[in-house]
Design a protein around this motif. Structure first.
Motif, mmCIF file in Angstrom:
data_model
loop_
_atom_site.group_PDB
_atom_site.id
_atom_site.type_symbol
_atom_site.label_atom_id
_atom_site.label_comp_id
_atom_site.label_asym_id
_atom_site.label_seq_id
_atom_site.Cartn_x
_atom_site.Cartn_y
_atom_site.Cartn_z
ATOM 1 N N ALA A 134 0.700 -1.273 0.038
ATOM 2 C CA ALA A 134 -0.102 -0.086 -0.084
ATOM 3 C C ALA A 134 1.027 1.378 0.128
ATOM 4 O O ALA A 134 0.599 2.083 -0.720
ATOM 5 N N ARG A 135 1.951 1.465 0.793
ATOM 6 C CA ARG A 135 2.800 2.344 0.729
ATOM 7 C C ARG A 135 3.505 2.615 -0.229
ATOM 8 O O ARG A 135 3.773 3.799 -0.881
ATOM 9 N N THR A 136 4.001 1.566 -1.134
ATOM 10 C CA THR A 136 4.252 1.770 -2.640
ATOM 11 C C THR A 136 3.527 2.478 -3.656
ATOM 12 O O THR A 136 3.831 3.372 -4.283
ATOM 13 N N GLN A 137 2.236 2.059 -3.475
ATOM 14 C CA GLN A 137 1.285 2.589 -4.408
ATOM 15 C C GLN A 137 1.068 4.041 -3.985
ATOM 16 O O GLN A 137 0.865 4.958 -4.941
ATOM 17 N N LYS A 138 1.182 4.409 -2.744
ATOM 18 C CA LYS A 138 0.909 5.742 -2.250
ATOM 19 C C LYS A 138 2.205 6.820 -2.492
ATOM 20 O O LYS A 138 1.816 7.703 -3.188
ATOM 21 N N VAL A 139 3.327 5.986 -2.597
ATOM 22 C CA VAL A 139 4.421 6.794 -3.114
ATOM 23 C C VAL A 139 4.450 7.221 -4.643
ATOM 24 O O VAL A 139 4.661 8.056 -5.078
ATOM 25 N N LEU A 140 3.805 6.017 -5.527
ATOM 26 C CA LEU A 140 3.981 6.308 -6.791
ATOM 27 C C LEU A 140 3.010 7.271 -7.273
ATOM 28 O O LEU A 140 3.127 8.085 -8.133
ATOM 29 N N ALA A 141 1.756 7.215 -6.607
ATOM 30 C CA ALA A 141 0.678 7.967 -6.814
ATOM 31 C C ALA A 141 1.085 9.403 -6.683
ATOM 32 O O ALA A 141 0.792 10.390 -7.436
ATOM 33 N N ARG A 142 1.769 9.761 -5.379
ATOM 34 C CA ARG A 142 1.952 11.076 -5.001
ATOM 35 C C ARG A 142 3.071 11.501 -6.123
ATOM 36 O O ARG A 142 2.947 12.937 -6.520
ATOM 37 N N ALA A 143 4.280 10.626 -6.506
ATOM 38 C CA ALA A 143 5.014 11.156 -7.359
ATOM 39 C C ALA A 143 4.299 11.400 -8.889
ATOM 40 O O ALA A 143 4.909 12.341 -9.546
ATOM 41 N N ALA A 144 3.359 10.769 -9.232
ATOM 42 C CA ALA A 144 2.773 10.723 -10.443
ATOM 43 C C ALA A 144 1.850 12.221 -10.623
ATOM 44 O O ALA A 144 2.125 13.007 -11.419
ATOM 45 N N ARG A 145 1.334 12.496 -9.364
ATOM 46 C CA ARG A 145 0.501 13.711 -9.340
ATOM 47 C C ARG A 145 1.362 14.883 -9.308
ATOM 48 O O ARG A 145 0.891 16.044 -9.757
ATOM 49 N N ALA A 146 2.591 14.669 -8.953
ATOM 50 C CA ALA A 146 3.542 15.897 -8.802
ATOM 51 C C ALA A 146 4.235 16.089 -10.115
ATOM 52 O O ALA A 146 5.226 17.124 -10.401
ATOM 53 N N ASP A 147 3.830 15.277 -11.169
ATOM 54 C CA ASP A 147 4.530 15.397 -12.534
ATOM 55 C C ASP A 147 6.194 15.251 -12.337
ATOM 56 O O ASP A 147 6.788 16.170 -12.789
ATOM 57 N N LEU A 148 6.663 14.426 -11.775
ATOM 58 C CA LEU A 148 8.113 14.477 -11.620
ATOM 59 C C LEU A 148 8.773 13.718 -12.468
ATOM 60 O O LEU A 148 9.982 13.705 -12.668
ATOM 61 N N GLY A 149 8.250 13.044 -13.479
ATOM 62 C CA GLY A 149 8.784 12.372 -14.630
ATOM 63 C C GLY A 149 9.479 11.104 -14.188
ATOM 64 O O GLY A 149 10.506 10.793 -14.960
ATOM 65 N N LEU A 150 9.096 10.443 -13.249
ATOM 66 C CA LEU A 150 9.848 9.370 -12.725
ATOM 67 C C LEU A 150 9.532 7.998 -13.564
ATOM 68 O O LEU A 150 8.530 7.578 -13.666
ATOM 69 N N ASP A 151 10.856 7.659 -13.827
ATOM 70 C CA ASP A 151 10.575 6.349 -14.598
ATOM 71 C C ASP A 151 10.821 5.109 -13.673
ATOM 72 O O ASP A 151 12.056 4.800 -13.345
ATOM 73 N N VAL A 152 9.647 4.770 -12.971
ATOM 74 C CA VAL A 152 9.695 3.605 -12.270
ATOM 75 C C VAL A 152 10.271 2.326 -12.681
ATOM 76 O O VAL A 152 11.039 1.617 -12.035
ATOM 77 N N GLY A 153 10.211 2.126 -13.876
ATOM 78 C CA GLY A 153 10.863 0.974 -14.464
ATOM 79 C C GLY A 153 12.464 1.081 -14.312
ATOM 80 O O GLY A 153 13.151 -0.186 -14.029
ATOM 81 N N ALA A 154 12.921 1.940 -14.530
ATOM 82 C CA ALA A 154 14.155 2.483 -14.697
ATOM 83 C C ALA A 154 14.873 2.146 -13.268
ATOM 84 O O ALA A 154 15.985 1.692 -12.988
ATOM 85 N N VAL A 155 14.003 2.943 -12.107
ATOM 86 C CA VAL A 155 14.412 2.726 -10.897
ATOM 87 C C VAL A 155 14.354 1.046 -10.273
ATOM 88 O O VAL A 155 15.403 0.861 -9.683
ATOM 89 N N ALA A 156 13.270 0.504 -10.747
ATOM 90 C CA ALA A 156 13.281 -0.840 -10.369
ATOM 91 C C ALA A 156 14.604 -1.601 -10.905
ATOM 92 O O ALA A 156 15.097 -2.589 -10.403
#
Length: 212
Positions: A134-156
């Protein structure tokens, strides 16, 4: 609750503290979720009552604080005021404010909350004790709404390669779990709820096996 906490009331209730009640609040919140997911209307009504009891209990305890007391009315007033502040497009506290769609309203909520609490990161305020999925999805959702351009696949992939971790099978598994959580978030699926539903299927199979 006042009677239960007063002299002559319940010895167990009189012994409780905010800290001692934390496991019960978490348990009741999970039982509310379970009743909702099971479509159990009677159970939902009961479990919401149990969760409300936790709020009432904590508010009654808070009245006894020597330096910073508050009560249930203070809690209710506080959340009502928060709803007004964070929905300027509804309560017209900000002339000309428009929410747009639901995602826009959610983004505005995050922005107002960040300003109110003087937070420096979109991740501030996410509970560390929250379940990892649940915390992972919360972090991802916050990052997405902030338009940070985070490439989660690359991070993984970086995590799996050991650049952000010690590497090994655990890092590879963590990367796959992160990718699955990101996939669920992109599809608008609550990964925690999806896993609970799958687990209920397993539980049914276990009980069937036990029954012979």
């Amino acid at each position: 609750m006042d009677l239960l906490r007063s002299p002559g009331g319940c010895p167990w209730d009189a012994e409780q503290t905010h800290a001692s009640l934390v496991p019960y609040a978490l348990e009741e919140a999970h039982e509310v979720a379970e009743a909702i997911e099971a479509g159990d209307r009677a159970g939902m009504r009961e479990e919401l009552g149990d969760l409300l009891l936790q709020v009432v209990f904590h508010a009654r305890l808070a009245q006894e604080h020597p330096g910073d007391p508050f009560d249930l009315d203070d809690v209710a007033r506080g959340v009502a005021a928060k709803l007004v502040r964070r929905h300027p497009h509804v309560f017209a506290v900000e002339p000309g404010a428009a929410a747009g769609g639901g995602e826009d309203a959610h983004r505005r909520w995050d922005q107002i909350k960040k300003a109110e609490k003087q937070r420096t990161s979109v991740l501030d305020g996410i509970p560390l004790a929250q379940g990892a999925l649940a915390r992972t999805q919360k972090v991802l959702a916050r990052a997405a709404r902030a338009d940070l351009g985070l490439d989660v696949g690359a991070v993984a992939r970086r995590h799996a390669d050991g650049e952000a971790d010690a590497g090994g099978p655990a890092a590879a598994l963590g990367a796959r779990l992160l990718a699955l959580a990101a996939e669920a978030d992109a599809a608008g699926i609550d990964a925690e709820a999806a896993l609970r539903a799958a687990l209920r299927t397993v539980e049914s199979a276990v009980r069937a096996a036990e029954a012979g």
